[in-house]
Design an enzyme around this catalytic site. Structure first.
Site, PDB file in Angstrom:
ATOM      1  N   PHE A 151      34.215  39.734 -42.569  1.00  0.00           N
ATOM      2  CA  PHE A 151      32.808  39.841 -42.156  1.00  0.00           C
ATOM      3  C   PHE A 151      32.618  39.892 -40.648  1.00  0.00           C
ATOM      4  O   PHE A 151      31.582  40.340 -40.173  1.00  0.00           O
ATOM      5  CB  PHE A 151      31.999  38.674 -42.732  1.00  0.00           C
ATOM      6  CG  PHE A 151      32.091  37.397 -41.927  1.00  0.00           C
ATOM      7  CD1 PHE A 151      31.321  37.226 -40.788  1.00  0.00           C
ATOM      8  CD2 PHE A 151      32.966  36.377 -42.290  1.00  0.00           C
ATOM      9  CE1 PHE A 151      31.426  36.062 -40.025  1.00  0.00           C
ATOM     10  CE2 PHE A 151      33.071  35.221 -41.538  1.00  0.00           C
ATOM     11  CZ  PHE A 151      32.298  35.070 -40.401  1.00  0.00           C
ATOM     12  N   LYS A 175      37.364  48.829 -48.513  1.00  0.00           N
ATOM     13  CA  LYS A 175      36.548  47.832 -49.232  1.00  0.00           C
ATOM     14  C   LYS A 175      36.025  46.872 -48.156  1.00  0.00           C
ATOM     15  O   LYS A 175      36.731  45.959 -47.723  1.00  0.00           O
ATOM     16  CB  LYS A 175      37.422  47.101 -50.256  1.00  0.00           C
ATOM     17  CG  LYS A 175      36.691  46.469 -51.412  1.00  0.00           C
ATOM     18  CD  LYS A 175      35.714  45.391 -51.057  1.00  0.00           C
ATOM     19  CE  LYS A 175      36.342  44.081 -50.653  1.00  0.00           C
ATOM     20  NZ  LYS A 175      35.314  43.108 -50.148  1.00  0.00           N
ATOM     21  N   GLU A 178      31.708  42.017 -48.491  1.00  0.00           N
ATOM     22  CA  GLU A 178      30.427  42.051 -49.210  1.00  0.00           C
ATOM     23  C   GLU A 178      29.310  41.386 -48.400  1.00  0.00           C
ATOM     24  O   GLU A 178      28.138  41.583 -48.673  1.00  0.00           O
ATOM     25  CB  GLU A 178      30.571  41.373 -50.582  1.00  0.00           C
ATOM     26  CG  GLU A 178      30.914  39.878 -50.571  1.00  0.00           C
ATOM     27  CD  GLU A 178      32.395  39.573 -50.314  1.00  0.00           C
ATOM     28  OE1 GLU A 178      33.159  40.498 -49.970  1.00  0.00           O
ATOM     29  OE2 GLU A 178      32.772  38.379 -50.459  1.00  0.00           O
ATOM     30  N   SER A 228      40.880  35.636 -44.056  1.00  0.00           N
ATOM     31  CA  SER A 228      41.377  34.263 -43.936  1.00  0.00           C
ATOM     32  C   SER A 228      42.839  34.179 -44.387  1.00  0.00           C
ATOM     33  O   SER A 228      43.328  35.036 -45.144  1.00  0.00           O
ATOM     34  CB  SER A 228      40.515  33.342 -44.794  1.00  0.00           C
ATOM     35  OG  SER A 228      40.527  33.800 -46.127  1.00  0.00           O
ATOM     36  N   CYS A 283      38.681  35.811 -34.529  1.00  0.00           N
ATOM     37  CA  CYS A 283      40.030  35.303 -34.789  1.00  0.00           C
ATOM     38  C   CYS A 283      40.761  35.029 -33.487  1.00  0.00           C
ATOM     39  O   CYS A 283      41.839  34.448 -33.495  1.00  0.00           O
ATOM     40  CB  CYS A 283      40.803  36.273 -35.659  1.00  0.00           C
ATOM     41  SG  CYS A 283      41.174  37.780 -34.797  1.00  0.00           S
ATOM     42  N   GLU A 384      41.155  25.775 -38.899  1.00  0.00           N
ATOM     43  CA  GLU A 384      40.347  26.840 -38.287  1.00  0.00           C
ATOM     44  C   GLU A 384      38.867  26.472 -38.469  1.00  0.00           C
ATOM     45  O   GLU A 384      38.389  26.338 -39.590  1.00  0.00           O
ATOM     46  CB  GLU A 384      40.635  28.187 -38.957  1.00  0.00           C
ATOM     47  CG  GLU A 384      39.783  29.306 -38.357  1.00  0.00           C
ATOM     48  CD  GLU A 384      40.112  30.689 -38.884  1.00  0.00           C
ATOM     49  OE1 GLU A 384      40.392  30.839 -40.091  1.00  0.00           O
ATOM     50  OE2 GLU A 384      40.079  31.639 -38.076  1.00  0.00           O
TER      51      GLU A 384
HETATM   52  P1  NAD Z   1      37.858  36.296 -46.294  1.00  0.00           P
HETATM   53  O1  NAD Z   1      39.313  36.083 -46.457  1.00  0.00           O
HETATM   54  O2  NAD Z   1      36.935  35.375 -46.992  1.00  0.00           O
HETATM   55  O3  NAD Z   1      37.441  37.773 -46.790  1.00  0.00           O
HETATM   56  C1  NAD Z   1      38.096  38.924 -46.303  1.00  0.00           C
HETATM   57  C2  NAD Z   1      38.062  40.011 -47.370  1.00  0.00           C
HETATM   58  O4  NAD Z   1      38.793  39.563 -48.512  1.00  0.00           O
HETATM   59  C3  NAD Z   1      36.669  40.370 -47.846  1.00  0.00           C
HETATM   60  O5  NAD Z   1      36.574  41.772 -47.958  1.00  0.00           O
HETATM   61  C4  NAD Z   1      36.557  39.681 -49.206  1.00  0.00           C
HETATM   62  O6  NAD Z   1      35.753  40.390 -50.111  1.00  0.00           O
HETATM   63  C5  NAD Z   1      37.993  39.649 -49.686  1.00  0.00           C
HETATM   64  N1  NAD Z   1      38.299  38.452 -50.490  1.00  0.00           N
HETATM   65  C6  NAD Z   1      37.771  37.211 -50.342  1.00  0.00           C
HETATM   66  N2  NAD Z   1      38.310  36.364 -51.231  1.00  0.00           N
HETATM   67  C7  NAD Z   1      39.191  37.064 -51.962  1.00  0.00           C
HETATM   68  C8  NAD Z   1      40.066  36.735 -53.025  1.00  0.00           C
HETATM   69  N3  NAD Z   1      40.135  35.502 -53.521  1.00  0.00           N
HETATM   70  N4  NAD Z   1      40.841  37.709 -53.541  1.00  0.00           N
HETATM   71  C9  NAD Z   1      40.796  38.960 -53.045  1.00  0.00           C
HETATM   72  N5  NAD Z   1      39.985  39.329 -52.038  1.00  0.00           N
HETATM   73  C10 NAD Z   1      39.185  38.401 -51.492  1.00  0.00           C
HETATM   74  O7  NAD Z   1      37.566  36.307 -44.713  1.00  0.00           O
HETATM   75  P2  NAD Z   1      36.168  36.351 -43.955  1.00  0.00           P
HETATM   76  O8  NAD Z   1      35.499  35.037 -44.103  1.00  0.00           O
HETATM   77  O9  NAD Z   1      35.440  37.589 -44.302  1.00  0.00           O
HETATM   78  O10 NAD Z   1      36.679  36.527 -42.440  1.00  0.00           O
HETATM   79  C11 NAD Z   1      36.969  35.447 -41.589  1.00  0.00           C
HETATM   80  C12 NAD Z   1      38.461  35.193 -41.530  1.00  0.00           C
HETATM   81  O11 NAD Z   1      39.133  36.368 -41.094  1.00  0.00           O
HETATM   82  C13 NAD Z   1      38.832  34.105 -40.525  1.00  0.00           C
HETATM   83  O12 NAD Z   1      39.826  33.299 -41.086  1.00  0.00           O
HETATM   84  C14 NAD Z   1      39.384  34.896 -39.347  1.00  0.00           C
HETATM   85  O13 NAD Z   1      40.290  34.195 -38.537  1.00  0.00           O
HETATM   86  C15 NAD Z   1      40.045  36.044 -40.042  1.00  0.00           C
HETATM   87  N6  NAD Z   1      40.219  37.175 -39.156  1.00  0.00           N
HETATM   88  C16 NAD Z   1      41.485  37.456 -38.747  1.00  0.00           C
HETATM   89  C17 NAD Z   1      41.702  38.511 -37.873  1.00  0.00           C
HETATM   90  C18 NAD Z   1      43.088  38.824 -37.401  1.00  0.00           C
HETATM   91  O14 NAD Z   1      43.269  39.872 -36.805  1.00  0.00           O
HETATM   92  N7  NAD Z   1      44.064  37.987 -37.642  1.00  0.00           N
HETATM   93  C19 NAD Z   1      40.625  39.286 -37.433  1.00  0.00           C
HETATM   94  C20 NAD Z   1      39.346  38.982 -37.902  1.00  0.00           C
HETATM   95  C21 NAD Z   1      39.156  37.919 -38.771  1.00  0.00           C
END
Ligand code: NAD
Length: 491
Positions: A151, A175, A178, A228, A283, A384
């Protein structure tokens, strides 16, 4: 209320899933749209993969110089629509308008870098590697590629992958998160103007069900994930078990060391920008601030000054520097973490809880917060936070501070503020993180360099952006040829 459509085979079509969830403005809880979310999104993925497989046949054989031409047009379209896209980012994601514009700039730089694919894809040739034998390597596309994005950078992160994937001859399925699907809806309206083969680039909404369908589909060959750590680990394991190549960028907990010889005024400003930029939902947000020796005395006041002056509010309002958290749940989680830190012995230097912004009373706001005397092995240091919270702790020496840095399970970024070249050299050599900043607060690699997370911040070996992206989106083929000189040449 608009229900968002998928973009499959060059057309906007309704999802087979009738269940939806709301897309919400985090500054005031206004519902902006509804996004399909449920089991039948897996069936949308089936359609997208079929379209992407078909488009591949034509595209992969097109000369690379022609494959990058649409990217030049895409860059111009993105530039022309930056303001409109940035407004959408702020509306659904919450960051300030200036941050949204900067995000788009970083995305566009990846499109520009991918325009160099004709050169970046060039390979190796060894003449006469054995007597009368030549050997060379070809880079070929991997096939259908998919990206699952988070997000917090809805406009930039898909561009860490998309332009490289298609320039290398692959087809692509996105994808988006959401929580923030509107930004890419707009970007895909622009992609629709590029005259790409139908089905080459597709967008499918959904959550876990659509992701699992991508991870399990035989014809999807490459998965790029950002999100995450727990989900990154899951994506890596399930994707790899299904024989795909996977790059999965995870969460972070970024430490910064301040040495007594640092330029305090500059350092405090840069660190406050890093901790509180995007309300800490980055991040590469600095989080654990480690002062060495007697530095804390000078730096504490400067940090407090820089933090308390951040203007918090709705990102489209004039002068706002910091927006809300993405959801009420996220806000509640961060408030609980602050409580935990206090219970472990930390004290509040600046308390941003209970923030009420006039006109946006329902927003998920926490103002800049600073905790000091934080326990080096406490929850605040390990977890985090992903919010506008700075944890201050003090160490006796650079060596001790590096130990704290390296004691962390994550490894996305580590920074040092110093005026000593030797300190800088020691730190960059020993810090266990993939993106290092020296007198830099957000060590974000530019598009030409890989986004190099380590440890629990990354699963895989080839990262997003630059040459790593080219390698990820191509598979190597090595050809060895014998042309014996005993064979008579006809002409
Ligand atoms: P998230 O892991 O909740 O969601 C990311 C994506 O995964 C979304 O598209 C979501 O629909 C999907 N998803 C969520 N749960 C899932 C599951 N159980 N099974 C399959 N798919 C699933 O992350 P978020 O809250 O959208 O983003 C924030 C996180 O992203 C933070 O931890 C941040 O540090 C990390 N981040 C990392 C980087 C990097 O380059 N390392 C960059 C940006 C964000």
């Amino acid at each position: 209320m608009e229900i968002l459509k998928n973009y499959i085979k060059g057309r906007w079509i309704e999802s087979k899933e009738k269940e939806t969830i709301d897309v919400i403005n985090p500054a005031n809880q206004e519902v902006l749209a509804r996004v399909p979310f449920g089991v039948k999104t897996a069936s949308d993925i089936e359609d997208a993969v079929a379209a992407a497989s078909e488009a591949l046949n034509e595209w992969r054989h097109m000369p690379v110089m022609r494959r990058v031409q649409p990217l030049y047009k895409l860059k111009l379209l993105l530039e022309a629509h930056t303001e409109e896209i940035a407004r959408l980012i702020t509306l659904e994601c919450g960051k300030s308008y200036a941050e949204s514009v900067a995000e788009m700039q970083r995305g566009i730089e990846n499109v520009e870098t991918a325009c160099a694919t004709p050169t970046l894809m060039q390979s190796e040739f060894s003449e006469n590697i054995a007597s009368g034998i030549d050997e060379f390597m070809i880079r070929q596309p991997v096939g259908v590629s998919a990206c699952i994005s988070p997000f917090n950078f809805p406009g930039m992160i898909p561009f860490w992958f998309l332009p490289y994937a298609i320039a290398c001859g692959n087809s692509f399925i996105l994808k988006p998160s959401e929580k923030v699907p509107l930004t890419m809806m707009k970007v895909f309206e622009l992609i629709d103007k590029l005259d790409l083969p139908k089905g080459l680039v597709n967008l499918v909404h959904g959550g876990k069900e659509s992701v699992d369908a991508l991870l399990d589909h035989r014809e999807v060959r490459a998965i790029s994930f950002v999100g995450s750590t727990s989900v990154a680990r899951y994506i890596y394991q399930r994707g790899a078990a299904n024989g795909k190549r996977v790059q999965a960028q995870g969460g972070a907990k970024n430490p910064v060391i301040i040495m007594p010889d640092a330029d305090i005024e500059m350092t405090a400003k840069i660190i406050a920008d890093s901790v509180y930029g995007c309300a800490g939902q980055r991040c590469l947000a600095a989080s654990n601030i480690i002062t060495v020796g007697d530095t804390k005395g000078f730096v504490k006041e400067a940090l407090l000054e820089a933090a308390k002056n951040k203007v918090t509010g709705f990102g489209l309002d004039e002068g706002v520097e910091m927006g809300p958290l993405i959801t009420p749940e996220s806000k509640a989680r961060i408030e609980q973490l602050i409580e935990k830190g206090l219970a472990e012995g930390a004290s509040l230097l600046l308390d941003g809880r209970g923030a009420s912004i006039s006109g946006y009373e329902k927003g998920n706001f926490i103002k800049p917060t600073i905790l000091e005397n934080v326990a080096p092995d406490g929850e605040l240091i390990k977890t985090e936070i992903f919010g506008p919270v700075m944890s201050l702790l003090t160490m006796e020496s650079l060596d001790q501070a590096i130990e704290v840095v390296n004691g962390n399970n994550y490894g996305n970024m580590a920074c040092l503020f110093t005026s000593s070249g030797l300190n800088a050299r020691t730190f960059r050599n020993r810090a266990k993180a993939g993106n290092i900043g020296i007198n830099i607060g957000v060590a974000a690699p530019m598009a030409q360099f890989p986004f190099s997370g380590w440890n629990d911040s990354f699963f895989g070996d080839l990262h997003g952006q630059g040459r790593h992206a080219i390698e990820f989106f191509t598979q190597t083929k090595v050809v060895i040829e014998r042309w014996p000189k005993e064979w008579t040449r006809k002409f």
